[in-house]
Design a protein around this motif. Structure first.
Motif, PDB file in Angstrom:
ATOM      1  N   LYS A 474      41.020  41.097  30.121  1.00 14.12           N
ATOM      2  CA  LYS A 474      39.781  41.423  29.774  1.00 14.12           C
ATOM      3  C   LYS A 474      39.416  43.026  30.366  1.00 14.12           C
ATOM      4  O   LYS A 474      39.311  42.632  31.613  1.00 14.12           O
ATOM      5  N   LEU A 475      39.159  44.230  30.223  1.00  6.97           N
ATOM      6  CA  LEU A 475      38.117  44.993  30.800  1.00  6.97           C
ATOM      7  C   LEU A 475      37.002  45.213  29.935  1.00  6.97           C
ATOM      8  O   LEU A 475      36.880  45.966  28.818  1.00  6.97           O
ATOM      9  N   ILE A 476      35.888  45.672  30.737  1.00  9.27           N
ATOM     10  CA  ILE A 476      34.559  46.159  30.529  1.00  9.27           C
ATOM     11  C   ILE A 476      34.503  47.687  30.985  1.00  9.27           C
ATOM     12  O   ILE A 476      34.112  47.411  32.358  1.00  9.27           O
ATOM     13  N   ARG A 477      34.448  48.294  29.973  1.00 13.01           N
ATOM     14  CA  ARG A 477      33.564  49.431  30.845  1.00 13.01           C
ATOM     15  C   ARG A 477      32.459  50.015  30.286  1.00 13.01           C
ATOM     16  O   ARG A 477      31.876  50.157  29.279  1.00 13.01           O
ATOM     17  N   PHE A 478      31.571  49.849  31.438  1.00 15.51           N
ATOM     18  CA  PHE A 478      29.765  50.171  31.200  1.00 15.51           C
ATOM     19  C   PHE A 478      29.664  52.033  31.322  1.00 15.51           C
ATOM     20  O   PHE A 478      30.074  52.552  31.776  1.00 15.51           O
ATOM     21  N   GLU A 495      41.485  32.542  33.583  1.00 10.07           N
ATOM     22  CA  GLU A 495      41.348  31.167  35.016  1.00 10.07           C
ATOM     23  C   GLU A 495      40.142  31.372  35.091  1.00 10.07           C
ATOM     24  O   GLU A 495      39.525  30.532  35.763  1.00 10.07           O
ATOM     25  N   ASP A 496      39.010  32.057  34.381  1.00 10.04           N
ATOM     26  CA  ASP A 496      37.962  32.533  34.365  1.00 10.04           C
ATOM     27  C   ASP A 496      37.190  32.827  32.897  1.00 10.04           C
ATOM     28  O   ASP A 496      36.712  33.881  33.211  1.00 10.04           O
ATOM     29  N   PRO A 497      36.910  31.802  32.283  1.00  8.26           N
ATOM     30  CA  PRO A 497      36.486  31.580  31.299  1.00  8.26           C
ATOM     31  C   PRO A 497      34.977  32.848  31.259  1.00  8.26           C
ATOM     32  O   PRO A 497      34.684  32.704  30.356  1.00  8.26           O
ATOM     33  N   ARG A 501      34.508  36.103  38.245  1.00  6.18           N
ATOM     34  CA  ARG A 501      35.053  36.561  39.521  1.00  6.18           C
ATOM     35  C   ARG A 501      36.015  37.825  38.560  1.00  6.18           C
ATOM     36  O   ARG A 501      36.899  38.699  38.264  1.00  6.18           O
ATOM     37  N   ASN A 502      34.963  39.209  38.400  1.00  2.00           N
ATOM     38  CA  ASN A 502      35.741  40.702  38.598  1.00  2.00           C
ATOM     39  C   ASN A 502      36.952  40.780  39.718  1.00  2.00           C
ATOM     40  O   ASN A 502      37.201  41.023  41.093  1.00  2.00           O
TER      41      ASN A 502
END
Length: 549
Positions: A474-478, A495-497, A501-502
């Motif tokens: 998943k990628l988030i762009r602010f 692994e990190d629901p 951890r970015n």
């Protein structure tokens, strides 16, 4: 085929549908003295559908239930510990399909617009809570309009409960804005135009209905029936009346509960299982939401009250024959409200944010018209936009071959012009009818969510776009203007629901770099498709967060 969003498959479709322009639509506003509806438990449901021959291939009725501020953590069918008690909603899953990877947008209005239009918010302009200049446009083609114009089986259409797709502030300029739900294709709207202000037992009810072509009556009054109960009363009343007057015709009901949106309160005790009296729970939790023990019991009681009243509708409000040919769709409009999650690491990552707690929502579909072995759990990626095409296909409409001909120019729509309708909707019919070869649409390869709005940056409502792939990356762009514009976060949900951890904080290995690049390319290609065809874009910003020329 190649889509305008840069991907392969059917995630976006171009349907040459005529634009719906309402420049010449005239309506009048009349104040009606409406009598209070009867309690549906005291009225014998009309068995209008029983007269239709069993072999007649009528399309099903479709009941779309939208919960407000209810994430997957509150629906017990999803197996999350300490959820609300939701036997009615669980029953939909027990007789149907539970979808596990469904994305909405972080707030209600933008999600509701995706369902009604089948389009991402950057196409419709609805990216936040509906406000002047950022709400549903009258020239959008809607799900209700298409169903009402079904070429073989025109649907009756009604919307009850919460609307919140149009800014009520438009009344300053246009006092007839309360007629918008009818213009959008519903023969009746009855409910709350935005959110309840003050009290679920004392709220402003709006009723708008089309009395004749081009003539829409609008009434506003104070309703003192508990809102969650009243919404079900109104839905049952309309269904009963429609079936009595139109035997054999299918209907589409948009049932938008206000629950479990604020104001938080103690619902009637017979509708929930929570102990709110001993010791007394204050049922309030103002920002910064530091005390979930003051809010969570009340919030869960509101969810349970919604479930109880939905059960009353399905058990007592409609006839057994009607239930047998009704598809029930239950979906949340965004994640759980901030302030009810006991884990402090997640309290800032719920409603209003691009994290899973803000955009992952329940979707359960059951009832008549499904096939194959039930119940089932489906793990495909789903966007709330996908309900648009799915509902049309449930109604027997093929989006690519039939929908373009449903809306045609008419004498009351001068200047209508051919405009492409770009859909961001992928049917999930293959999950509902897996043995039907005509519904072999490939599942989408990515899910997308967004929040954008007018005004200054606000940490409570961060502007952002998010995308994930089928493997959970998943990628988030602010995108808030200013120094943080363009900041990104990259997660592995498998692994990190809880997104702690970015992955961009460290150097990416070859596999992670490849996945990050693929998501970046996909997100860029979606955004490159441009603004909505018929609207003015919001400002864009350069790499420094300044407004670009």
């Amino acid at each position: 085929m190649t889509n305008r969003n840069g991907g392969k498959g059917r995630h976006a479709r171009r349907c040459p549908i005529r634009s719906r322009r309402f420049r010449s639509v005239l309506w009048f506003v009349a104040v009606l003295a409406l009598s209070a509806c009867a309690d549906i438990e005291d009225v014998e449901p009309t068995d209008a559908s029983a007269s239709a021959p069993a072999e007649t291939a009528l399309p099903p009725n479709i009941l779309l239930v939208i919960a407000d501020d209810v994430g997957v953590d509150q629906i017990s069918a999803y197996g999350v510990p300490d959820s609300a008690n939701t036997p009615t909603i669980d029953g939909i899953a027990a007789q149907g399909v539970r979808f596990d990877h469904v994305w909405a947008n972080p707030v209600c209005s933008s999600t509701r617009a995706t369902i009604l239009t089948g389009r991402y918010g950057f196409r419709t302009g609805v990216g936040f809570v509906a406000q002047l200049g950022q709400d549903l446009q009258l020239d959008e083609v809607t799900l209700a309009q298409l169903l009402a114009r079904h070429p073989r089986s025109p649907y009756g259409t009604a919307a009850v409960g919460k609307w919140h797709l149009t800014s009520a502030r438009d009344r300053v300029v246009n006092p007839d804005v309360l007629a918008v739900p009818v213009i959008a294709g519903f023969s009746l709207f009855r409910g709350v135009f935005k959110n309840i202000v003050g009290d679920y037992n004392h709220w402003t009810e709006v009723v708008s209905r089309e009395r004749a072509p081009g003539a829409i009556e609008v009434d506003r009054r104070i309703n003192t029936t508990y809102n969650t109960t009243a919404v079900v009363d109104h839905a049952a009343e309309w269904i009963r009346d429609f079936e009595a007057q139109n035997p054999g015709r299918p209907w589409f009901m948009w049932l938008g509960f206000n629950a479990a949106h604020a104001p938080f309160h103690r619902p009637p005790s017979h509708l929930h299982t929570r102990n709110l009296a001993d010791p007394p729970v204050p049922c309030r939790n103002p920002p910064p939401f530091d005390n979930p023990e003051n809010l969570r019991p009340c919030y869960q009681a509101m969810v349970e009250a919604m479930d109880s009243e939905l059960g009353r509708l399905l058990e007592n409000g409609i006839s057994p024959a009607t239930r047998e040919r009704t598809v029930v769709i239950f979906v949340g409009d965004n994640g759980t409200v901030k302030g009810v999650w006991p884990d402090p690491t997640l309290r800032g990552r719920l409603k209003g944010t691009p994290y899973e707690g803000g955009i992952r929502v329940p979707l359960l579909i059951g009832g008549g018209g499904l096939s194959g072995s039930l119940p089932r759990v489906d793990d495909r990626l789903v966007n709330t936009t996908d309900l648009f095409t799915t509902i049309l296909e449930l109604a027997g409409l093929d989006v690519e071959t039939e929908v373009p001909g449903v809306l045609t120019p008419s004498s009351d729509l001068p200047g209508a012009e051919e405009l492409p309708l770009w859909l961001d909707s992928t049917s999930v019919m293959s999950a509902l009818r897996p043995d039907a070869p005509t519904h072999a649409t490939s599942p989408r390869s990515f899910a997308y969510a967004e929040l954008f709005r007018l005004g200054t940056p606000d940490a409570e409502w961060p502007q952002a776009r998010a995308i994930r792939d089928v493997d959970g990356f998943k990628l988030i762009r602010f995108t808030d203007p200013g120094p943080g514009y363009g900041r990104e976060e990259f997660y592995s949900l498998a692994e990190d629901p809880t997104e702690q951890r970015n992955l961009l904080a460290d150097e990416l290995d070859e596999d992670l770099a490849r996945r990050y690049a693929a998501l970046t390319e996909q997100l860029d290609s979606i955004e490159a498709t441009g603004w909505r065809p018929r609207g003015r874009p919001l400002p864009t910003f350069d790499s420094n967060g300044a407004v670009a020329d």
